[in-house]
Scaffold this active site. Structure first.
Site, PDB file in Angstrom:
ATOM      1  N   ILE A  19       0.831  -1.214   0.000  1.00  9.02           N
ATOM      2  CA  ILE A  19       0.000   0.000   0.000  1.00  9.02           C
ATOM      3  C   ILE A  19       0.865   1.264   0.000  1.00  9.02           C
ATOM      4  O   ILE A  19       0.486   2.282  -0.578  1.00  9.02           O
ATOM      5  CB  ILE A  19      -0.979  -0.008   1.214  1.00  9.02           C
ATOM      6  CG1 ILE A  19      -2.053   1.064   1.078  1.00  9.02           C
ATOM      7  CG2 ILE A  19      -0.268   0.143   2.543  1.00  9.02           C
ATOM      8  CD1 ILE A  19      -3.231   0.671   0.287  1.00  9.02           C
ATOM      9  N   ASN A  32      -5.351   2.332  14.407  1.00  6.34           N
ATOM     10  CA  ASN A  32      -6.104   2.045  15.644  1.00  6.34           C
ATOM     11  C   ASN A  32      -6.590   3.381  16.195  1.00  6.34           C
ATOM     12  O   ASN A  32      -6.186   4.444  15.722  1.00  6.34           O
ATOM     13  CB  ASN A  32      -5.256   1.266  16.648  1.00  6.34           C
ATOM     14  CG  ASN A  32      -4.016   2.024  17.060  1.00  6.34           C
ATOM     15  OD1 ASN A  32      -4.091   3.101  17.655  1.00  6.34           O
ATOM     16  ND2 ASN A  32      -2.851   1.498  16.695  1.00  6.34           N
ATOM     17  N   VAL A  41       0.174  -2.556   8.326  1.00  3.31           N
ATOM     18  CA  VAL A  41       0.026  -1.446   7.380  1.00  3.31           C
ATOM     19  C   VAL A  41       0.388  -0.114   8.053  1.00  3.31           C
ATOM     20  O   VAL A  41       1.095   0.722   7.480  1.00  3.31           O
ATOM     21  CB  VAL A  41      -1.440  -1.379   6.875  1.00  3.31           C
ATOM     22  CG1 VAL A  41      -1.707  -0.095   6.131  1.00  3.31           C
ATOM     23  CG2 VAL A  41      -1.747  -2.578   5.991  1.00  3.31           C
ATOM     24  N   ASP A  42      -0.102   0.063   9.267  1.00  3.31           N
ATOM     25  CA  ASP A  42       0.104   1.301  10.025  1.00  3.31           C
ATOM     26  C   ASP A  42       1.599   1.580  10.193  1.00  3.31           C
ATOM     27  O   ASP A  42       2.083   2.697   9.897  1.00  3.31           O
ATOM     28  CB  ASP A  42      -0.573   1.111  11.398  1.00  3.31           C
ATOM     29  CG  ASP A  42      -0.898   2.405  12.090  1.00  3.31           C
ATOM     30  OD1 ASP A  42      -0.658   3.470  11.507  1.00  3.31           O
ATOM     31  OD2 ASP A  42      -1.414   2.344  13.232  1.00  3.31           O
ATOM     32  N   SER A 129      -8.603  -4.686   8.862  1.00  4.11           N
ATOM     33  CA  SER A 129      -8.988  -5.586   9.970  1.00  4.11           C
ATOM     34  C   SER A 129      -8.595  -7.046   9.812  1.00  4.11           C
ATOM     35  O   SER A 129      -8.824  -7.839  10.736  1.00  4.11           O
ATOM     36  CB  SER A 129     -10.510  -5.530  10.246  1.00  4.11           C
ATOM     37  OG  SER A 129     -10.859  -4.395  10.993  1.00  4.11           O
ATOM     38  N   TYR A 133      -6.149  -7.515  13.657  1.00  2.00           N
ATOM     39  CA  TYR A 133      -7.507  -7.466  14.205  1.00  2.00           C
ATOM     40  C   TYR A 133      -8.325  -8.731  13.939  1.00  2.00           C
ATOM     41  O   TYR A 133      -9.463  -8.855  14.415  1.00  2.00           O
ATOM     42  CB  TYR A 133      -8.247  -6.224  13.700  1.00  2.00           C
ATOM     43  CG  TYR A 133      -7.865  -4.951  14.455  1.00  2.00           C
ATOM     44  CD1 TYR A 133      -6.935  -4.975  15.497  1.00  2.00           C
ATOM     45  CD2 TYR A 133      -8.439  -3.722  14.130  1.00  2.00           C
ATOM     46  CE1 TYR A 133      -6.579  -3.821  16.177  1.00  2.00           C
ATOM     47  CE2 TYR A 133      -8.104  -2.553  14.822  1.00  2.00           C
ATOM     48  CZ  TYR A 133      -7.170  -2.609  15.839  1.00  2.00           C
ATOM     49  OH  TYR A 133      -6.837  -1.462  16.527  1.00  2.00           O
TER      50      TYR A 133
HETATM   51  N1  AR6 Z   1       0.627  -3.149   2.186  1.00  2.00           N
HETATM   52  C1  AR6 Z   1      -0.580  -3.739   2.027  1.00  2.00           C
HETATM   53  N2  AR6 Z   1      -1.088  -4.619   2.918  1.00  2.00           N
HETATM   54  C2  AR6 Z   1      -0.350  -4.909   3.998  1.00  2.00           C
HETATM   55  C3  AR6 Z   1       0.918  -4.324   4.242  1.00  2.00           C
HETATM   56  C4  AR6 Z   1       1.407  -3.398   3.279  1.00  2.00           C
HETATM   57  N3  AR6 Z   1       2.577  -2.790   3.408  1.00  2.00           N
HETATM   58  N4  AR6 Z   1       1.399  -4.816   5.420  1.00  2.00           N
HETATM   59  C5  AR6 Z   1       0.475  -5.671   5.892  1.00  2.00           C
HETATM   60  N5  AR6 Z   1      -0.572  -5.753   5.036  1.00  2.00           N
HETATM   61  P1  AR6 Z   1      -2.977  -5.020   9.723  1.00  2.00           P
HETATM   62  P2  AR6 Z   1      -5.603  -4.610  10.992  1.00  2.00           P
HETATM   63  C6  AR6 Z   1      -1.816  -6.542   5.140  1.00  2.00           C
HETATM   64  O1  AR6 Z   1      -2.541  -5.863  10.871  1.00  2.00           O
HETATM   65  O2  AR6 Z   1      -5.922  -6.049  10.972  1.00  2.00           O
HETATM   66  C7  AR6 Z   1      -1.796  -2.150  13.576  1.00  2.00           C
HETATM   67  O3  AR6 Z   1      -0.901  -2.387  14.612  1.00  2.00           O
HETATM   68  C8  AR6 Z   1      -1.847  -7.637   6.166  1.00  2.00           C
HETATM   69  O4  AR6 Z   1      -1.256  -8.818   5.617  1.00  2.00           O
HETATM   70  O5  AR6 Z   1      -2.042  -4.005   9.195  1.00  2.00           O
HETATM   71  O6  AR6 Z   1      -6.669  -3.630  10.594  1.00  2.00           O
HETATM   72  C9  AR6 Z   1      -2.691  -0.936  13.821  1.00  2.00           C
HETATM   73  O7  AR6 Z   1      -2.027   0.065  14.560  1.00  2.00           O
HETATM   74  C10 AR6 Z   1      -3.329  -7.815   6.401  1.00  2.00           C
HETATM   75  O8  AR6 Z   1      -3.895  -8.616   5.390  1.00  2.00           O
HETATM   76  O9  AR6 Z   1      -4.345  -4.201  10.071  1.00  2.00           O
HETATM   77  C11 AR6 Z   1      -3.819  -1.533  14.601  1.00  2.00           C
HETATM   78  O10 AR6 Z   1      -3.540  -1.612  15.981  1.00  2.00           O
HETATM   79  C12 AR6 Z   1      -3.891  -6.401   6.216  1.00  2.00           C
HETATM   80  O11 AR6 Z   1      -2.852  -5.665   5.586  1.00  2.00           O
HETATM   81  C13 AR6 Z   1      -3.969  -2.915  14.027  1.00  2.00           C
HETATM   82  O12 AR6 Z   1      -2.690  -3.270  13.496  1.00  2.00           O
HETATM   83  C14 AR6 Z   1      -4.289  -5.693   7.508  1.00  2.00           C
HETATM   84  O13 AR6 Z   1      -3.399  -6.020   8.550  1.00  2.00           O
HETATM   85  C15 AR6 Z   1      -4.957  -2.941  12.884  1.00  2.00           C
HETATM   86  O14 AR6 Z   1      -5.128  -4.273  12.460  1.00  2.00           O
END
Ligand code: AR6
Length: 178
Positions: A19, A32, A41-42, A129, A133
């Site tokens: 992303i 979050n 991602v964050d 999520s 999450y």
């Molecule tokens: N580009 C695209 N997708 C990604 C990337 C990237 N660079 N990195 C991971 N993903 P998550 P959530 C995918 O955990 O579940 C954080 O700590 C990953 O494989 O990023 O909404 C925040 O601060 C997964 O499929 O987001 C919150 O506390 C998807 O992105 C919490 O995590 C979402 O994974 C939010 O959790």
């Protein structure tokens, strides 16, 4: 190979990738409620985008104590190609007994509304999520597609919505529904 389809006047795109590398006007952060960063991602967005994004998040925090689940806020994109980051808070999955599905739809819709309110035409979403999450990707992808499709059928200002899926497995799930 990206997949494309037309919805109303807009293009919906599905791509496997990172992303933080997208050239859309806005990218969406799976944040979050604290808006102060995290993993997944964050973490990747704050690392790639630099400190300006966090500074703006802190300013938002000064007026708004937190960003509730399902809501979205906007900051600059710092060093990213995207000029803006829309930070949204997806729900934590608790087995589906609560209102996780509604809240996930709200996160997508409110991000699109914010993009449209800022006259942005292109926006990229990660799979909100479905990482830390714990939201099952089969359900989450269906909600993402339905919410975005419904929005695009009723809003003519957004020209492209791009789903950016990170893993091969998740891409297969999204592609099946696409
Ligand atoms: N580009 C695209 N997708 C990604 C990337 C990237 N660079 N990195 C991971 N993903 P998550 P959530 C995918 O955990 O579940 C954080 O700590 C990953 O494989 O990023 O909404 C925040 O601060 C997964 O499929 O987001 C919150 O506390 C998807 O992105 C919490 O995590 C979402 O994974 C939010 O959790």
């Amino acid at each position: 190979m990206p997949l494309h389809k037309q919805i109303g006047a807009a293009t919906l795109t599905l791509v496997r990738g990172d992303i933080t590398e997208q050239d859309t006007e806005a990218i969406v952060n799976a944040a979050n409620s604290s808006l102060l960063g995290g993993g997944g991602v964050d973490g990747a967005i704050h690392r790639a985008g630099g400190s300006q994004i966090l500074e703006e998040c802190r300013k938002i925090r000064a007026t708004k104590r937190k960003c509730p689940t399902g809501e979205s806020v906007i900051t600059c994109g710092g060093n990213l190609k995207a000029r803006f980051v829309i930070h949204t808070v997806g729900p934590v999955w608790h087995g589906g007994e609560g209102d996780e599905e509604i809240l996930l739809g709200n996160a997508y819709r409110n991000s699109l509304l914010l993009a449209a309110a800022h006259h942005l035409h292109t926006i990229a979403f990660p799979s909100i999520s479905t990482g830390a999450y714990g939201f099952p990707v089969e359900r989450a992808s269906a909600i993402a597609m339905k919410t975005v499709s419904t929005f695009l059928q009723n809003d003519s200002s957004i020209e492209e919505v791009r789903f950016v899926v990170y893993s091969h497995e998740d891409y297969e799930v999204y592609a099946y529904l696409f």
